[in-house]
Write a protein that holds these residues in place. Structure first.
Motif, PDB file in Angstrom:
ATOM      1  N   SER A 111       0.804  -1.212   0.000  1.00 42.40           N
ATOM      2  CA  SER A 111       0.000   0.000   0.000  1.00 42.40           C
ATOM      3  C   SER A 111       0.841   1.267   0.000  1.00 42.40           C
ATOM      4  O   SER A 111       0.663   2.167   0.801  1.00 42.40           O
ATOM      5  N   GLY A 112       1.778   1.322  -0.937  1.00 39.14           N
ATOM      6  CA  GLY A 112       2.585   2.519  -1.082  1.00 39.14           C
ATOM      7  C   GLY A 112       3.932   2.477  -0.392  1.00 39.14           C
ATOM      8  O   GLY A 112       4.774   3.319  -0.652  1.00 39.14           O
ATOM      9  N   TRP A 113       4.155   1.508   0.489  1.00 43.28           N
ATOM     10  CA  TRP A 113       5.423   1.455   1.224  1.00 43.28           C
ATOM     11  C   TRP A 113       6.541   0.795   0.435  1.00 43.28           C
ATOM     12  O   TRP A 113       7.704   0.954   0.748  1.00 43.28           O
ATOM     13  N   GLY A 114       6.193   0.001  -0.555  1.00 45.22           N
ATOM     14  CA  GLY A 114       7.214  -0.669  -1.343  1.00 45.22           C
ATOM     15  C   GLY A 114       7.105  -2.177  -1.256  1.00 45.22           C
ATOM     16  O   GLY A 114       6.150  -2.727  -0.696  1.00 45.22           O
ATOM     17  N   ALA A 115       8.081  -2.860  -1.837  1.00 45.73           N
ATOM     18  CA  ALA A 115       8.116  -4.315  -1.806  1.00 45.73           C
ATOM     19  C   ALA A 115       8.455  -4.806  -0.395  1.00 45.73           C
ATOM     20  O   ALA A 115       8.875  -4.036   0.469  1.00 45.73           O
ATOM     21  N   LYS A 116       8.297  -6.100  -0.179  1.00 44.59           N
ATOM     22  CA  LYS A 116       8.404  -6.670   1.159  1.00 44.59           C
ATOM     23  C   LYS A 116       9.739  -6.368   1.823  1.00 44.59           C
ATOM     24  O   LYS A 116       9.797  -5.998   3.009  1.00 44.59           O
ATOM     25  N   GLU A 117      10.838  -6.493   1.092  1.00 43.17           N
ATOM     26  CA  GLU A 117      12.148  -6.250   1.697  1.00 43.17           C
ATOM     27  C   GLU A 117      12.345  -4.773   2.034  1.00 43.17           C
ATOM     28  O   GLU A 117      13.028  -4.440   3.012  1.00 43.17           O
ATOM     29  N   ASP A 118      11.762  -3.868   1.228  1.00 39.59           N
ATOM     30  CA  ASP A 118      11.818  -2.438   1.549  1.00 39.59           C
ATOM     31  C   ASP A 118      11.077  -2.161   2.854  1.00 39.59           C
ATOM     32  O   ASP A 118      11.525  -1.375   3.698  1.00 39.59           O
ATOM     33  N   VAL A 119       9.917  -2.801   3.003  1.00 41.53           N
ATOM     34  CA  VAL A 119       9.115  -2.602   4.208  1.00 41.53           C
ATOM     35  C   VAL A 119       9.822  -3.199   5.419  1.00 41.53           C
ATOM     36  O   VAL A 119       9.817  -2.625   6.513  1.00 41.53           O
ATOM     37  N   ARG A 120      10.463  -4.340   5.235  1.00 39.01           N
ATOM     38  CA  ARG A 120      11.211  -4.956   6.324  1.00 39.01           C
ATOM     39  C   ARG A 120      12.312  -4.001   6.820  1.00 39.01           C
ATOM     40  O   ARG A 120      12.568  -3.889   8.025  1.00 39.01           O
ATOM     41  N   GLU A 121      12.950  -3.297   5.882  1.00 36.62           N
ATOM     42  CA  GLU A 121      14.006  -2.351   6.259  1.00 36.62           C
ATOM     43  C   GLU A 121      13.442  -1.224   7.122  1.00 36.62           C
ATOM     44  O   GLU A 121      14.061  -0.826   8.123  1.00 36.62           O
ATOM     45  N   LEU A 122      12.273  -0.697   6.749  1.00 33.71           N
ATOM     46  CA  LEU A 122      11.652   0.354   7.546  1.00 33.71           C
ATOM     47  C   LEU A 122      11.312  -0.156   8.944  1.00 33.71           C
ATOM     48  O   LEU A 122      11.554   0.522   9.947  1.00 33.71           O
ATOM     49  N   ALA A 143       9.773 -11.340  14.316  1.00 36.84           N
ATOM     50  CA  ALA A 143       8.464 -11.923  14.613  1.00 36.84           C
ATOM     51  C   ALA A 143       7.358 -10.878  14.477  1.00 36.84           C
ATOM     52  O   ALA A 143       6.276 -11.156  13.931  1.00 36.84           O
ATOM     53  N   ALA A 144       7.629  -9.661  14.972  1.00 35.02           N
ATOM     54  CA  ALA A 144       6.633  -8.590  14.865  1.00 35.02           C
ATOM     55  C   ALA A 144       6.407  -8.210  13.406  1.00 35.02           C
ATOM     56  O   ALA A 144       5.279  -7.914  12.992  1.00 35.02           O
ATOM     57  N   PHE A 145       7.480  -8.219  12.617  1.00 34.76           N
ATOM     58  CA  PHE A 145       7.325  -7.918  11.191  1.00 34.76           C
ATOM     59  C   PHE A 145       6.447  -8.967  10.524  1.00 34.76           C
ATOM     60  O   PHE A 145       5.542  -8.628   9.753  1.00 34.76           O
ATOM     61  N   ASP A 146       6.681 -10.229  10.801  1.00 36.74           N
ATOM     62  CA  ASP A 146       5.894 -11.289  10.173  1.00 36.74           C
ATOM     63  C   ASP A 146       4.416 -11.152  10.526  1.00 36.74           C
ATOM     64  O   ASP A 146       3.544 -11.327   9.668  1.00 36.74           O
ATOM     65  N   ARG A 147       4.120 -10.815  11.784  1.00 28.70           N
ATOM     66  CA  ARG A 147       2.718 -10.623  12.187  1.00 28.70           C
ATOM     67  C   ARG A 147       2.103  -9.437  11.452  1.00 28.70           C
ATOM     68  O   ARG A 147       0.986  -9.516  10.927  1.00 28.70           O
ATOM     69  N   GLY A 148       2.851  -8.328  11.428  1.00 29.92           N
ATOM     70  CA  GLY A 148       2.325  -7.132  10.774  1.00 29.92           C
ATOM     71  C   GLY A 148       2.132  -7.323   9.282  1.00 29.92           C
ATOM     72  O   GLY A 148       1.120  -6.893   8.709  1.00 29.92           O
ATOM     73  N   TRP A 149       3.104  -7.961   8.660  1.00 31.24           N
ATOM     74  CA  TRP A 149       3.015  -8.190   7.215  1.00 31.24           C
ATOM     75  C   TRP A 149       1.832  -9.095   6.870  1.00 31.24           C
ATOM     76  O   TRP A 149       1.092  -8.832   5.911  1.00 31.24           O
ATOM     77  N   ALA A 150       1.637 -10.137   7.665  1.00 30.78           N
ATOM     78  CA  ALA A 150       0.509 -11.036   7.429  1.00 30.78           C
ATOM     79  C   ALA A 150      -0.816 -10.312   7.614  1.00 30.78           C
ATOM     80  O   ALA A 150      -1.767 -10.515   6.841  1.00 30.78           O
ATOM     81  N   SER A 151      -0.888  -9.442   8.609  1.00 35.52           N
ATOM     82  CA  SER A 151      -2.115  -8.680   8.844  1.00 35.52           C
ATOM     83  C   SER A 151      -2.395  -7.731   7.688  1.00 35.52           C
ATOM     84  O   SER A 151      -3.535  -7.603   7.232  1.00 35.52           O
ATOM     85  N   LEU A 152      -1.342  -7.079   7.193  1.00 38.56           N
ATOM     86  CA  LEU A 152      -1.504  -6.159   6.076  1.00 38.56           C
ATOM     87  C   LEU A 152      -1.927  -6.906   4.812  1.00 38.56           C
ATOM     88  O   LEU A 152      -2.823  -6.465   4.083  1.00 38.56           O
ATOM     89  N   ALA A 153      -1.300  -8.046   4.558  1.00 36.79           N
ATOM     90  CA  ALA A 153      -1.644  -8.831   3.375  1.00 36.79           C
ATOM     91  C   ALA A 153      -3.095  -9.303   3.429  1.00 36.79           C
ATOM     92  O   ALA A 153      -3.815  -9.276   2.420  1.00 36.79           O
ATOM     93  N   ALA A 154      -3.546  -9.721   4.617  1.00 34.35           N
ATOM     94  CA  ALA A 154      -4.929 -10.163   4.765  1.00 34.35           C
ATOM     95  C   ALA A 154      -5.904  -9.009   4.539  1.00 34.35           C
ATOM     96  O   ALA A 154      -6.960  -9.171   3.913  1.00 34.35           O
TER      97      ALA A 154
END
Length: 330
Positions: free
Chosen positions: A267-278, A287-298
């Protein structure tokens, strides 16, 4: 009319594209960046109601503006919306770090019969003499710079005494909350998870010196720090509502753009690795990134499904500020 001259000391801009513009565009070409962020077509024009801009033009006394500069103009949407509300024959200058926007910006201005000149430069080193313009403005630019006061100071420098500086910037954390409240509404715990994740990305962007996606809240103070006076703050009155069956042309454009953002994966933040960097820059754990990413994808998948089924609905009141100030007599 304009008597714009170049400033010899302002030499940090790039000509013909280059590594600086590629880095700022996250490595994308101008065409790809423009497509993914709504530079094509009229979606960015849909952000504003015409009668609201007419009202602001009267408040800002744009009918006295004969020479204007749009900083970070992209392909020209914002400045070219304001130009017809300025004095007849206004000379509009657009400036962007990305030289690839030159041709589409010029073509867009020509279709609107506007006098337009494109310049390639960065906002913190404007290549113009002091007191060159009646109006200097920008839209969704200060959210992407590490030091908005430095850019505002340059905008103040090149505007004439008594001239107007205007910036349009969002609070995208508030906007993320609004989007989570549309129908079908998310469970409260999932809303909290999404907001926690979005806040971490906001803080990561700041920590990496890439700007602040909610700079709108801090913009009045930044204007004062840059030495601008007669400050005024208003909020955009446009609500880009999505109501089934989405027959309005603006709704269709909005849905198409939202799906492009989702295709970008965040949603405008970039690809997954870009978002992981932020997320990492904000102190987030894997672990928090994986939870957040899954929530965003859902959340994204539910949006797709609801739009396809014709069940997504929301007023979607977007927090977008217009902050203005004038250069004093000195």
């Amino acid at each position: 009319m304009c008597s714009v001259s170049r400033r010899d000391a302002a030499t940090r801009y790039t000509i013909g594209g280059g590594r600086m513009s590629e880095d700022i565009n996250r490595g994308w070409s101008a065409d790809t960046y423009g497509e993914r962020h709504g530079f094509e077509g009229d979606w960015r024009d849909d952000w504003w109601n015409a009668d609201f801009l007419d009202l602001m033009a009267r408040r800002w006394r744009l009918d006295a503006v004969t020479c204007a500069l749009d900083v970070g103009c992209g392909v020209g949407h914002w400045g070219q919306l304001l130009a017809p509300r300025c004095a007849p024959g206004v000379e509009l200058h657009g400036l962007d770090h990305e030289g690839g926007f030159r041709i589409p910006a010029e073509e867009r201005a020509a279709r609107r019969e506007l006098t337009f000149t494109f310049h390639e430069a960065t906002g913190d080193a404007l290549p113009f003499a002091d007191a060159s313009f009646d109006l200097v403005t920008c839209q969704t630019v200060l959210m992407h710079v590490p030091d908005p006061v430095a850019v505002l100071a340059e905008m103040r420098r090149v505007v004439r005494p008594g001239g107007l500086v205007v910036a349009s910037e969002p609070n995208n954390l508030a906007n993320a909350l609004v989007e989570s409240l549309a129908a079908p509404r998310l469970p409260f715990e999932e809303t909290l998870e999404l907001l926690r994740f979005q806040e971490s990305l906001h803080r990561g962007k700041i920590a990496l010196g890439r700007g602040d996606n909610s700079v709108g809240e801090r913009l009045p103070a930044r204007f004062a720090e840059a030495g601008l006076v007669e400050l005024a703050v208003v909020s955009n009155d446009r609500c880009p509502a999505l109501v089934p069956p989405y027959v309005d042309a603006a709704q269709k454009r909005d849905i198409a753009q939202q799906l492009r953002f989702l295709d970008e994966a965040a949603s405008g933040w970039g690809a997954k690795e870009d978002v992981r960097e932020l997320h990492r820059a904000a102190g987030g754990t894997p672990a928090a990134f994986d939870r957040g990413w899954a929530s965003l994808a859902a959340h994204h998948e539910r949006f797709r499904e609801a739009v396809a089924a014709g069940t997504y609905a929301g007023a979607r009141g977007i927090t977008q500020y217009l902050v203005s100030g004038r250069r004093g007599p000195r």
